[in-house]
Scaffold this motif. Structure first.
Motif, mmCIF file in Angstrom:
data_model
loop_
_atom_site.group_PDB
_atom_site.id
_atom_site.type_symbol
_atom_site.label_atom_id
_atom_site.label_comp_id
_atom_site.label_asym_id
_atom_site.label_seq_id
_atom_site.Cartn_x
_atom_site.Cartn_y
_atom_site.Cartn_z
ATOM 1 N N ALA A 21 -38.254 47.204 -50.628
ATOM 2 C CA ALA A 21 -39.467 46.466 -50.279
ATOM 3 C C ALA A 21 -39.154 45.207 -49.487
ATOM 4 C CB ALA A 21 -40.239 46.115 -51.547
ATOM 5 N N ALA A 22 -37.916 44.726 -49.585
ATOM 6 C CA ALA A 22 -37.521 43.498 -48.886
ATOM 7 C C ALA A 22 -36.244 43.748 -48.096
ATOM 8 C CB ALA A 22 -37.314 42.365 -49.885
ATOM 9 N N ASP A 23 -35.997 42.908 -47.098
ATOM 10 C CA ASP A 23 -34.774 43.009 -46.302
ATOM 11 C C ASP A 23 -33.579 42.379 -47.006
ATOM 12 O OD1 ASP A 23 -36.043 44.326 -44.216
ATOM 13 O OD2 ASP A 23 -36.564 42.447 -43.208
ATOM 14 N N ALA A 24 -33.840 41.422 -47.898
ATOM 15 C CA ALA A 24 -32.763 40.720 -48.595
ATOM 16 C C ALA A 24 -33.240 40.321 -49.986
ATOM 17 C CB ALA A 24 -32.343 39.484 -47.811
ATOM 18 N N TYR A 25 -32.303 40.247 -50.900
ATOM 19 C CA TYR A 25 -32.586 39.807 -52.267
ATOM 20 C C TYR A 25 -31.587 38.709 -52.608
ATOM 21 C CZ TYR A 25 -35.468 43.968 -52.647
ATOM 22 O OH TYR A 25 -36.435 44.916 -52.461
ATOM 23 N N ARG A 26 -32.047 37.684 -53.317
ATOM 24 C CA ARG A 26 -31.179 36.543 -53.611
ATOM 25 C C ARG A 26 -31.483 36.014 -55.010
ATOM 26 N NH1 ARG A 26 -29.348 32.798 -49.163
ATOM 27 N NH2 ARG A 26 -29.871 34.776 -48.249
ATOM 28 N N LEU A 27 -30.440 35.730 -55.759
ATOM 29 C CA LEU A 27 -30.577 35.093 -57.057
ATOM 30 C C LEU A 27 -30.710 33.591 -56.798
ATOM 31 C CD1 LEU A 27 -30.545 35.715 -60.113
ATOM 32 C CD2 LEU A 27 -28.096 35.247 -60.062
ATOM 33 N N ARG A 28 -31.869 33.054 -57.030
ATOM 34 C CA ARG A 28 -32.165 31.668 -56.695
ATOM 35 C C ARG A 28 -31.792 30.715 -57.838
ATOM 36 N NH1 ARG A 28 -34.032 32.281 -51.868
ATOM 37 N NH2 ARG A 28 -35.527 33.888 -51.337
ATOM 38 N N ALA A 29 -31.704 29.449 -57.525
ATOM 39 C CA ALA A 29 -31.420 28.425 -58.531
ATOM 40 C C ALA A 29 -32.448 28.513 -59.649
ATOM 41 C CB ALA A 29 -31.438 27.036 -57.892
ATOM 42 N N GLY A 30 -31.981 28.481 -60.894
ATOM 43 C CA GLY A 30 -32.875 28.564 -62.043
ATOM 44 C C GLY A 30 -33.238 29.984 -62.434
ATOM 45 N N GLN A 31 -32.879 30.929 -61.625
ATOM 46 C CA GLN A 31 -33.162 32.333 -61.904
ATOM 47 C C GLN A 31 -31.900 32.966 -62.495
ATOM 48 O OE1 GLN A 31 -34.053 34.543 -58.351
ATOM 49 N NE2 GLN A 31 -34.835 36.314 -59.457
ATOM 50 N N ASP A 32 -32.027 33.633 -63.641
ATOM 51 C CA ASP A 32 -30.860 34.212 -64.304
ATOM 52 C C ASP A 32 -30.735 35.718 -64.110
ATOM 53 O OD1 ASP A 32 -29.902 31.812 -65.333
ATOM 54 O OD2 ASP A 32 -31.254 31.922 -67.039
ATOM 55 N N ARG A 33 -31.784 36.350 -63.597
ATOM 56 C CA ARG A 33 -31.787 37.809 -63.465
ATOM 57 C C ARG A 33 -32.438 38.211 -62.156
ATOM 58 N NH1 ARG A 33 -35.057 42.219 -66.762
ATOM 59 N NH2 ARG A 33 -33.454 43.810 -66.853
ATOM 60 N N LEU A 34 -31.832 39.179 -61.493
ATOM 61 C CA LEU A 34 -32.377 39.698 -60.243
ATOM 62 C C LEU A 34 -32.443 41.214 -60.329
ATOM 63 C CD1 LEU A 34 -33.219 39.196 -57.252
ATOM 64 C CD2 LEU A 34 -30.798 39.482 -56.681
ATOM 65 N N VAL A 35 -33.613 41.777 -60.044
ATOM 66 C CA VAL A 35 -33.795 43.225 -60.035
ATOM 67 C C VAL A 35 -34.038 43.654 -58.594
ATOM 68 C CG1 VAL A 35 -35.189 45.152 -60.870
ATOM 69 C CG2 VAL A 35 -34.762 43.195 -62.363
ATOM 70 N N VAL A 36 -33.203 44.584 -58.114
ATOM 71 C CA VAL A 36 -33.329 45.101 -56.750
ATOM 72 C C VAL A 36 -33.787 46.552 -56.846
ATOM 73 C CG1 VAL A 36 -32.125 45.573 -54.593
ATOM 74 C CG2 VAL A 36 -31.506 43.560 -55.957
ATOM 75 N N PRO A 37 -35.074 46.823 -56.531
ATOM 76 C CA PRO A 37 -35.569 48.191 -56.614
ATOM 77 C C PRO A 37 -35.436 48.930 -55.277
ATOM 78 C CG PRO A 37 -37.400 46.672 -56.372
ATOM 79 C CD PRO A 37 -36.141 45.851 -56.355
ATOM 80 N N LEU A 38 -34.938 50.141 -55.342
ATOM 81 C CA LEU A 38 -34.860 51.038 -54.185
ATOM 82 C C LEU A 38 -35.637 52.291 -54.548
ATOM 83 C CD1 LEU A 38 -31.052 50.692 -53.372
ATOM 84 C CD2 LEU A 38 -32.956 49.388 -52.412
ATOM 85 N N THR A 39 -36.472 52.789 -53.624
ATOM 86 C CA THR A 39 -37.394 53.875 -53.935
ATOM 87 C C THR A 39 -37.179 55.081 -53.046
ATOM 88 O OG1 THR A 39 -39.016 52.228 -54.637
ATOM 89 C CG2 THR A 39 -39.843 54.429 -54.220
ATOM 90 N N TRP A 40 -37.289 56.262 -53.663
ATOM 91 C CA TRP A 40 -37.230 57.555 -52.967
ATOM 92 C C TRP A 40 -38.458 58.344 -53.370
ATOM 93 C CZ3 TRP A 40 -37.361 62.398 -55.192
ATOM 94 C CH2 TRP A 40 -37.046 63.484 -54.368
ATOM 95 N N GLN A 41 -39.040 59.088 -52.408
ATOM 96 C CA GLN A 41 -40.195 59.937 -52.709
ATOM 97 C C GLN A 41 -39.980 61.319 -52.131
ATOM 98 O OE1 GLN A 41 -43.357 57.515 -51.009
ATOM 99 N NE2 GLN A 41 -43.993 56.953 -53.072
ATOM 100 N N GLY A 42 -40.413 62.333 -52.888
ATOM 101 C CA GLY A 42 -40.332 63.703 -52.406
ATOM 102 C C GLY A 42 -41.058 64.649 -53.340
ATOM 103 N N GLY A 43 -41.882 65.519 -52.785
ATOM 104 C CA GLY A 43 -42.567 66.542 -53.575
ATOM 105 C C GLY A 43 -43.461 66.006 -54.670
ATOM 106 N N GLY A 44 -44.052 64.842 -54.456
ATOM 107 C CA GLY A 44 -44.929 64.251 -55.462
ATOM 108 C C GLY A 44 -44.198 63.450 -56.526
ATOM 109 N N VAL A 45 -42.881 63.335 -56.397
ATOM 110 C CA VAL A 45 -42.071 62.584 -57.362
ATOM 111 C C VAL A 45 -41.582 61.302 -56.699
ATOM 112 C CG1 VAL A 45 -39.960 62.623 -58.744
ATOM 113 C CG2 VAL A 45 -41.341 64.702 -58.525
ATOM 114 N N THR A 46 -41.683 60.192 -57.427
ATOM 115 C CA THR A 46 -41.163 58.915 -56.962
ATOM 116 C C THR A 46 -40.060 58.472 -57.913
ATOM 117 O OG1 THR A 46 -43.307 58.280 -56.045
ATOM 118 C CG2 THR A 46 -41.731 56.510 -56.439
ATOM 119 N N VAL A 47 -38.896 58.198 -57.350
ATOM 120 C CA VAL A 47 -37.761 57.714 -58.142
ATOM 121 C C VAL A 47 -37.445 56.300 -57.671
ATOM 122 C CG1 VAL A 47 -35.322 58.014 -58.705
ATOM 123 C CG2 VAL A 47 -36.811 60.023 -58.480
#
Length: 103
Positions: A21-47
């Motif tokens: 969803a984004a071009d870059a992901y960054r763990l910012r000051a004060g942030q302890d956790r970063l989740v980077v989601p990558l998505t695939w779709q095919g045949g009605g299924v989203t992973v």
């Protein structure tokens, strides 16, 4: 890493194209956790493959989320493959940073 099904072509394997969803992901000051989601779709299924990084840790959690909108069962299994260098260094990695006389 990827998912596999009985029909090998209907699941995201190691060659599947995932989108972010984004071009870059960054763990910012004060942030302890970063989740980077990558998505695939095919045949009605989203992973969604989520890489979870936490400040101060070197391991990375990997979470697969499957949304089956196909109307049919979609049994799958997760798989992962590791790789190692083809050649081994002459000295262990922790020694390579030391001068030869110290080892």
């Amino acid at each position: 890493t990827g998912l596999t099904t009985r029909d090998k072509d209907s699941a995201p394997n190691h060659r599947a194209r995932f989108t972010a969803a984004a071009d870059a992901y960054r763990l910012r000051a004060g942030q302890d956790r970063l989740v980077v989601p990558l998505t695939w779709q095919g045949g009605g299924v989203t992973v969604t493959k989520q890489f979870v990084l936490e400040r101060g840790r070197y391991d990375i959690d990997l979470v697969f989320r499957v949304e089956n909108g196909s109307g049919a069962p979609w049994p799958s299994a997760c798989w992962a493959a590791g790789a190692r260098p083809k050649t081994s260094p002459a000295r262990p990695a922790w020694l390579r940073s030391l001068p030869a006389s110290a080892a």
